[in-house]
Design a protein around this motif. Structure first.
Motif, PDB file in Angstrom:
ATOM      1  N   VAL A  16      42.085  39.918  31.016  1.00 17.28           N
ATOM      2  CA  VAL A  16      42.811  41.198  31.497  1.00 17.28           C
ATOM      3  C   VAL A  16      42.205  41.895  32.465  1.00 17.28           C
ATOM      4  CG1 VAL A  16      43.542  43.494  30.578  1.00 17.28           C
ATOM      5  CG2 VAL A  16      43.643  41.445  29.068  1.00 17.28           C
ATOM      6  N   GLU A  17      40.895  42.182  32.498  1.00 14.53           N
ATOM      7  CA  GLU A  17      40.222  42.645  33.728  1.00 14.53           C
ATOM      8  C   GLU A  17      40.870  42.042  35.032  1.00 14.53           C
ATOM      9  OE1 GLU A  17      35.843  43.807  35.224  1.00 14.53           O
ATOM     10  OE2 GLU A  17      35.819  42.097  33.871  1.00 14.53           O
ATOM     11  N   ILE A  18      40.398  40.840  35.022  1.00 16.17           N
ATOM     12  CA  ILE A  18      40.978  40.048  36.368  1.00 16.17           C
ATOM     13  C   ILE A  18      42.350  40.169  36.853  1.00 16.17           C
ATOM     14  CG2 ILE A  18      41.207  37.532  37.325  1.00 16.17           C
ATOM     15  CD1 ILE A  18      38.488  36.973  35.940  1.00 16.17           C
ATOM     16  N   GLY A  19      43.372  39.956  35.638  1.00 15.54           N
ATOM     17  CA  GLY A  19      44.692  40.285  35.822  1.00 15.54           C
ATOM     18  C   GLY A  19      45.173  41.619  36.296  1.00 15.54           C
ATOM     19  N   GLU A  20      44.811  42.364  35.500  1.00 14.68           N
ATOM     20  CA  GLU A  20      45.178  43.943  35.600  1.00 14.68           C
ATOM     21  C   GLU A  20      44.440  44.497  37.094  1.00 14.68           C
ATOM     22  OE1 GLU A  20      47.684  45.642  34.409  1.00 14.68           O
ATOM     23  OE2 GLU A  20      48.473  43.698  33.260  1.00 14.68           O
ATOM     24  N   GLY A  21      43.194  44.077  37.239  1.00 14.99           N
ATOM     25  CA  GLY A  21      42.470  44.351  38.358  1.00 14.99           C
ATOM     26  C   GLY A  21      42.751  44.040  39.642  1.00 14.99           C
ATOM     27  N   PHE A  22      43.628  42.851  39.530  1.00 14.14           N
ATOM     28  CA  PHE A  22      44.395  42.493  40.692  1.00 14.14           C
ATOM     29  C   PHE A  22      45.530  43.060  41.086  1.00 14.14           C
ATOM     30  CE2 PHE A  22      47.974  39.974  41.861  1.00 14.14           C
ATOM     31  CZ  PHE A  22      47.712  39.521  43.365  1.00 14.14           C
ATOM     32  N   LEU A  23      46.267  43.200  39.848  1.00 11.61           N
ATOM     33  CA  LEU A  23      47.616  44.277  40.010  1.00 11.61           C
ATOM     34  C   LEU A  23      47.304  45.650  40.663  1.00 11.61           C
ATOM     35  CD1 LEU A  23      49.546  43.215  37.037  1.00 11.61           C
ATOM     36  CD2 LEU A  23      50.103  42.593  39.375  1.00 11.61           C
ATOM     37  N   CYS A  25      44.278  46.386  42.338  1.00  6.78           N
ATOM     38  CA  CYS A  25      43.671  46.333  43.226  1.00  6.78           C
ATOM     39  C   CYS A  25      42.108  46.717  42.814  1.00  6.78           C
ATOM     40  CB  CYS A  25      43.945  46.883  44.542  1.00  6.78           C
ATOM     41  SG  CYS A  25      45.586  46.489  44.967  1.00  6.78           S
ATOM     42  N   SER A  26      41.662  46.969  41.706  1.00  5.49           N
ATOM     43  CA  SER A  26      40.520  47.348  41.362  1.00  5.49           C
ATOM     44  C   SER A  26      39.458  46.479  41.215  1.00  5.49           C
ATOM     45  CB  SER A  26      40.496  48.192  39.863  1.00  5.49           C
ATOM     46  OG  SER A  26      40.981  47.501  38.993  1.00  5.49           O
ATOM     47  N   LEU A  27      39.826  45.008  40.738  1.00  6.45           N
ATOM     48  CA  LEU A  27      38.997  43.939  40.689  1.00  6.45           C
ATOM     49  C   LEU A  27      38.255  43.815  42.218  1.00  6.45           C
ATOM     50  CD1 LEU A  27      38.154  41.285  39.268  1.00  6.45           C
ATOM     51  CD2 LEU A  27      39.851  39.900  40.612  1.00  6.45           C
ATOM     52  N   PRO A  28      36.731  43.608  42.158  1.00  3.49           N
ATOM     53  CA  PRO A  28      35.996  43.734  43.185  1.00  3.49           C
ATOM     54  C   PRO A  28      36.606  42.498  44.098  1.00  3.49           C
ATOM     55  CG  PRO A  28      34.764  44.338  41.485  1.00  3.49           C
ATOM     56  CD  PRO A  28      36.147  44.080  41.212  1.00  3.49           C
ATOM     57  N   GLY A  29      36.632  42.454  45.473  1.00  2.00           N
ATOM     58  CA  GLY A  29      37.075  41.333  46.446  1.00  2.00           C
ATOM     59  C   GLY A  29      36.304  40.112  46.004  1.00  2.00           C
ATOM     60  N   GLU A  30      34.830  40.558  45.987  1.00  2.00           N
ATOM     61  CA  GLU A  30      33.972  39.235  45.994  1.00  2.00           C
ATOM     62  C   GLU A  30      34.146  38.636  44.386  1.00  2.00           C
ATOM     63  OE1 GLU A  30      31.926  43.172  44.595  1.00  2.00           O
ATOM     64  OE2 GLU A  30      33.020  42.478  46.416  1.00  2.00           O
ATOM     65  N   ARG A  31      34.482  39.169  43.398  1.00  3.97           N
ATOM     66  CA  ARG A  31      34.750  38.590  42.346  1.00  3.97           C
ATOM     67  C   ARG A  31      36.101  37.600  42.300  1.00  3.97           C
ATOM     68  NH1 ARG A  31      35.086  41.665  37.199  1.00  3.97           N
ATOM     69  NH2 ARG A  31      35.334  39.787  36.306  1.00  3.97           N
ATOM     70  N   PHE A  64      46.566  43.532  47.790  1.00  7.60           N
ATOM     71  CA  PHE A  64      45.267  43.215  47.373  1.00  7.60           C
ATOM     72  C   PHE A  64      44.323  42.888  48.491  1.00  7.60           C
ATOM     73  CE2 PHE A  64      41.552  40.952  45.984  1.00  7.60           C
ATOM     74  CZ  PHE A  64      41.283  41.680  44.912  1.00  7.60           C
ATOM     75  N   ASN A  65      44.698  42.007  49.543  1.00  7.93           N
ATOM     76  CA  ASN A  65      43.873  41.853  50.579  1.00  7.93           C
ATOM     77  C   ASN A  65      43.681  43.219  51.506  1.00  7.93           C
ATOM     78  OD1 ASN A  65      43.903  39.263  50.253  1.00  7.93           O
ATOM     79  ND2 ASN A  65      45.590  38.655  51.674  1.00  7.93           N
ATOM     80  N   VAL A  66      44.741  43.821  51.749  1.00 10.74           N
ATOM     81  CA  VAL A  66      44.493  45.337  52.597  1.00 10.74           C
ATOM     82  C   VAL A  66      43.586  45.952  51.833  1.00 10.74           C
ATOM     83  CG1 VAL A  66      45.650  47.175  53.563  1.00 10.74           C
ATOM     84  CG2 VAL A  66      46.538  44.779  53.952  1.00 10.74           C
ATOM     85  N   ALA A  67      43.792  46.317  50.635  1.00  9.57           N
ATOM     86  CA  ALA A  67      42.737  47.073  49.572  1.00  9.57           C
ATOM     87  C   ALA A  67      41.234  46.908  49.725  1.00  9.57           C
ATOM     88  CB  ALA A  67      43.153  47.112  48.279  1.00  9.57           C
ATOM     89  N   HIS A  68      41.046  45.456  50.032  1.00  9.87           N
ATOM     90  CA  HIS A  68      39.796  44.921  50.066  1.00  9.87           C
ATOM     91  C   HIS A  68      39.085  44.864  51.449  1.00  9.87           C
ATOM     92  CE1 HIS A  68      39.226  45.058  45.838  1.00  9.87           C
ATOM     93  NE2 HIS A  68      40.192  44.764  45.803  1.00  9.87           N
ATOM     94  N   GLY A  69      40.058  45.510  52.636  1.00 11.40           N
ATOM     95  CA  GLY A  69      39.484  45.382  53.987  1.00 11.40           C
ATOM     96  C   GLY A  69      40.082  44.187  54.737  1.00 11.40           C
ATOM     97  N   GLY A  70      40.999  43.348  53.893  1.00 15.82           N
ATOM     98  CA  GLY A  70      41.600  42.108  54.613  1.00 15.82           C
ATOM     99  C   GLY A  70      42.620  42.205  55.538  1.00 15.82           C
ATOM    100  N   VAL A  71      43.049  41.305  56.300  1.00 10.76           N
ATOM    101  CA  VAL A  71      44.116  41.492  56.948  1.00 10.76           C
ATOM    102  C   VAL A  71      45.320  40.321  56.556  1.00 10.76           C
ATOM    103  CG1 VAL A  71      44.901  41.123  59.781  1.00 10.76           C
ATOM    104  CG2 VAL A  71      42.601  42.172  58.848  1.00 10.76           C
ATOM    105  N   ASN A  72      46.447  40.751  56.884  1.00  9.09           N
ATOM    106  CA  ASN A  72      47.504  39.479  56.593  1.00  9.09           C
ATOM    107  C   ASN A  72      48.147  39.403  57.968  1.00  9.09           C
ATOM    108  OD1 ASN A  72      47.210  39.472  53.674  1.00  9.09           O
ATOM    109  ND2 ASN A  72      47.813  41.572  53.934  1.00  9.09           N
TER     110      ASN A  72
END
Length: 110
Positions: A16-23, A25-31, A64-72
């Motif tokens: 749940v932490e991974i799934g909802e954290g993805f949705l 954007c609270s899941l740390p990018g490194e995880r 999620f990418n943008v929230a963690h400093g990524g670029v699309n």
């Protein structure tokens, strides 16, 4: 119980932490490694089966990418073909087993 396996409630909490954290954007990018990609996709398919993930997942990934400093762009971040191939592969496995319980569906991954 296998000594290396987490109890079901700990497995569910991680899933749940991974799934909802993805949705949200609270899941740390490194995880968000390959294992987490599999768990997240399985979670979304089993927890939100009414959603059209081929339509909805691309925007979630981009966000999620943008929230963690990524670029699309054309060379980094979201890639539509890879996303759809991955989603279809995981969907095929999840639906062929007809497992609705995310702990059971993710058990080979945790």
């Amino acid at each position: 119980m296998d000594a290396e396996r987490m109890p079901a409630e700990a497995e569910l909490a991680e899933i749940v932490e991974i799934g909802e954290g993805f949705l949200d954007c609270s899941l740390p990018g490194e995880r968000f490694d390959h294992r987490a990609h599999l768990i997240m996709t399985t979670y979304l398919l089993t927890h939100y089966p009414e959603r059209n993930w081929e339509r909805d997942l691309p925007e979630h990934i981009k966000r999620f990418n943008v929230a963690h400093g990524g670029v699309n762009d054309h060379t980094r971040g979201y890639h539509h073909t890879i996303t759809l191939a991955f989603l279809r592969a995981v969907s095929s496995i999840v639906w062929s087993t007809q497992v609705q319980d995310p702990v059971v569906a993710c058990s080979p991954l945790t």
